[in-house]
Design a protein around this motif. Structure first.
Motif, PDB file in Angstrom:
ATOM      1  N   ILE A  30       5.507   9.030   1.065  1.00  0.00           N
ATOM      2  CA  ILE A  30       4.313   8.252   0.703  1.00  0.00           C
ATOM      3  C   ILE A  30       4.630   6.768   0.671  1.00  0.00           C
ATOM      4  N   LEU A  38       4.687   5.624   4.313  1.00  0.00           N
ATOM      5  CA  LEU A  38       3.351   5.620   4.898  1.00  0.00           C
ATOM      6  C   LEU A  38       2.471   4.545   4.259  1.00  0.00           C
ATOM      7  N   ALA A  39       2.596   4.367   2.941  1.00  0.00           N
ATOM      8  CA  ALA A  39       1.796   3.340   2.266  1.00  0.00           C
ATOM      9  C   ALA A  39       2.160   1.951   2.772  1.00  0.00           C
ATOM     10  N   ALA A  76      -1.467   5.769   2.318  1.00  0.00           N
ATOM     11  CA  ALA A  76      -0.741   6.674   3.202  1.00  0.00           C
ATOM     12  C   ALA A  76      -1.708   7.401   4.136  1.00  0.00           C
TER      13      ALA A  76
END
Length: 602
Positions: A332, A335-336, A420
């Protein structure tokens, strides 16, 4: 708990500002939201069954509880509807801390959860009802985060990953036995209701938002404060819409609805503050400096992770474990970061802002980096350098009772999960062959579940020792004195301090009589002192400690005059001096199973 708001009203078109990057197939005209999003709900149910199998597979023989705080929550779950059914004020209890009692409006008593679970308690028993209620919270938390992410991205696959990352984050397993903190679903559903209200300010949407805010208040006061702050960030980010007359009107209507929902508990709180002065003022950090996330907390996995958790046990023990845990997962985080850098301003801005606000709040009054906190300033005798925004909340009376800043991380995690989902949506759009696009969120989901899969789930046995049935069958409503005798508050343990005896509260759900001990989150010092100065308890505490210099003087007559009808001795706790003294009183034995001995006070 979100059943009070029609879920189909929360799954319509995404916000204009959050238009999707990759278009999925358009909804079929007239297609209901449940048909479109039902597979996601079913998916979270399956994943919950897998990760919580120690409970799901033993629904009647294990309870999702740790026997400590969890046992106290079981009593809370039972007590509120029990009091209402018998016509008593559920926030003014004489069933614990007898005979002083406790005002529990500021306690973690989850009135809405208790009331909704009462039919399940009557049908299946308290243990099964608790399991079903808490497992439903896991499923709904994932589904709520999924719907929120879908509102932003319009991608069901990417949103499903975000929902799984939110509901199965390490925060969940840390607080599995804290029933009120497990109801994370209120946060994403509340934010979603507000965003939809901003998209189209109708009366129905105002009703939905207000009801969710009210339900949050009746479930967990921490999450109520979190939701209000998050709503403030939304209002500031979309300030032009906030200042419109129609939006302001609907927000006022939502506030009125929320006020009606929370009125019973709010009146009880006001009564405690104004009449009973039962909330002691916070005169220092009250533990907030110790219950704050460390900077490392956001990048350090939990030691309860099944595969590599042991590698981080040292860091968890020293700086990043317990209430300081804030880890959202490396998948996460990566992706964030992509979503933050790659997403357009309109799509990412709100979630970056929410993430920043709640990450900063999670650090508490000042920043900790491992054991370093600097020494430029001094407050309450503690030196630090980097001031954090939590100090603004600490300056607000009553609100400064939110003294575990590490829990702010849960909204920060939610914001990172949405970012994300934005990243996954963009990455899916880069895959040229449509049939391969689902491989991107599928791989992310696998990584998330591997990162979060726990070593095990805390459970307790539902069995209550048989001697408590004898107390239940005995007529009258006199109090039960448990040995060891202990009182717990949010600030410590009193009486016996060798171990946690909250399990006695769970046992009390069997006999239904008042208990001398108990546990509440907030208890005024003067009331606690009145309990400790009670002529019987003031002798029992040193007696059970085995102090050879202390000579008790109470007898059976004194016990009866104090309203005590039963003395319960737990042989496995080993308090020989107390056992010897009560045996000399020649009280009749009501029940004895070899471990739990019950005397009846004649």
């Amino acid at each position: 708990m979100t059943s009070a708001v029609e879920p189909s009203a929360l799954v319509e078109e995404p916000a204009v500002d959050d238009a999707p990057v990759v278009e999925e197939e358009p909804p079929v005209p007239g297609e209901r939201g449940w048909r479109r999003h039902g597979p996601a709900l079913a998916g979270y149910a399956v994943l919950t069954a897998v990760l919580f199998w120690p409970v799901v597979g033993h629904l009647r023989t294990r309870i999702l509880s740790d026997g400590g705080d969890g046992a106290a929550y079981l009593w809370n779950l039972w007590d509120v509807p029990h009091a209402l059914v018998h016509g008593h004020n559920p926030f003014d209890s004489r069933e614990i801390f007898f005979p002083v009692g406790a005002h529990t409006a500021f306690n973690t008593n989850m009135p809405v959860v208790g009331v909704l679970s009462w039919p399940l308690q009557k049908l299946f028993g308290l243990g099964v009802a608790a399991n079903l209620t808490q497992l439903a919270a896991v499923v709904l938390s994932g589904f709520g985060a999924y719907l929120l992410a879908h509102h932003v991205t319009a991608s069901r696959a990417a949103s499903f990953v975000a929902g799984a990352a939110f509901t199965f984050a390490p925060y969940r397993f840390l607080h599995a036995a804290h029933y009120d903190l497990s109801h994370l679903e209120l946060l994403p559903f509340g934010l979603l209701a507000l965003l939809r209200l901003y998209d189209r300010p109708t009366r129905r949407r105002a009703l939905a938002f207000g009801a969710l805010v009210g339900l949050t208040f009746l479930t967990n006061l921490y999450y109520f404060v979190f939701l209000l702050i998050a709503c403030g960030v939304v209002g500031a980010w979309r300030w032009r819409v906030t200042l419109r007359r129609d939006t302001a009107l609907r927000l006022a209507q939502a506030g009125a609805v929320a006020g009606l929902v929370i009125a019973p508990l709010l009146v009880a709180m006001a009564r405690e503050l104004v009449v009973f002065h039962s909330l002691d003022p916070v005169r220092n950090w009250a533990g907030a400096n110790d219950y704050s996330a460390n900077l490392l907390s956001w990048v350090t996995p939990s030691s309860v992770q099944r595969v590599w958790g042991n590698l981080f046990g040292h860091l968890n023990d020293r700086w990043t474990g317990g209430e300081r845990l804030a880890f959202p997962g490396f998948t996460i985080l990566a992706l964030a970061a992509i979503g933050t850098l790659w997403g357009t301003r309109k799509r990412r801005g709100l979630w970056v802002s929410l993430g920043v606000v709640f990450v900063l709040l999670s650090f508490g009054p000042y920043l900790h980096v491992t054991h370093h906190q600097g020494g430029r300033f001094v407050r309450y005798g503690i030196r630090y350098t980097y001031w954090m925004p939590y100090q603004l909340l600490h300056a607000v009376p009553v609100v400064n009772g939110v003294r575990v800043p590490g829990r702010f991380s849960v909204v920060g995690i939610l914001a990172l999960d949405v970012l994300a989902a934005l990243a996954l949506t963009r990455l899916m759009g880069r895959v040229r062959r449509p049939e391969w696009r689902l491989a991107v969120p599928a791989a992310a989901l696998v990584l998330v579940l591997v990162e979060f899969f726990p070593k095990g789930i805390v459970t307790q046995k539902p069995a209550i020792p048989r001697p408590y049935a004898a107390i239940a069958a005995d007529p009258g409503h006199r109090a039960v004195l448990e040995i060891p005798l202990q009182w717990r508050t949010g600030f410590g343990e009193f009486g016996d301090t060798h171990s946690d005896h909250s399990i006695f509260l769970y046992y009390a759900t069997r006999h239904g009589k008042p208990v001398s001990g108990g546990m509440v989150a907030r208890y005024p010092k003067r009331s606690l002192q009145a309990v400790l100065d009670h002529p019987i308890y003031a002798q029992v505490v040193p007696l059970q400690e085995g102090d050879p210099r202390f000579v008790p003087t109470f007898d059976a007559f004194d016990l009866r005059q104090a309203g005590i009808g039963y003395v319960v001795y737990h042989r496995n706790e080993g308090r020989p001096a107390a056992l010897a003294y009560f045996e000399r009183l020649h009280l009749p034995v009501l029940a004895d199973d070899g471990t739990v001995l019950v005397w009846k006070v004649p």
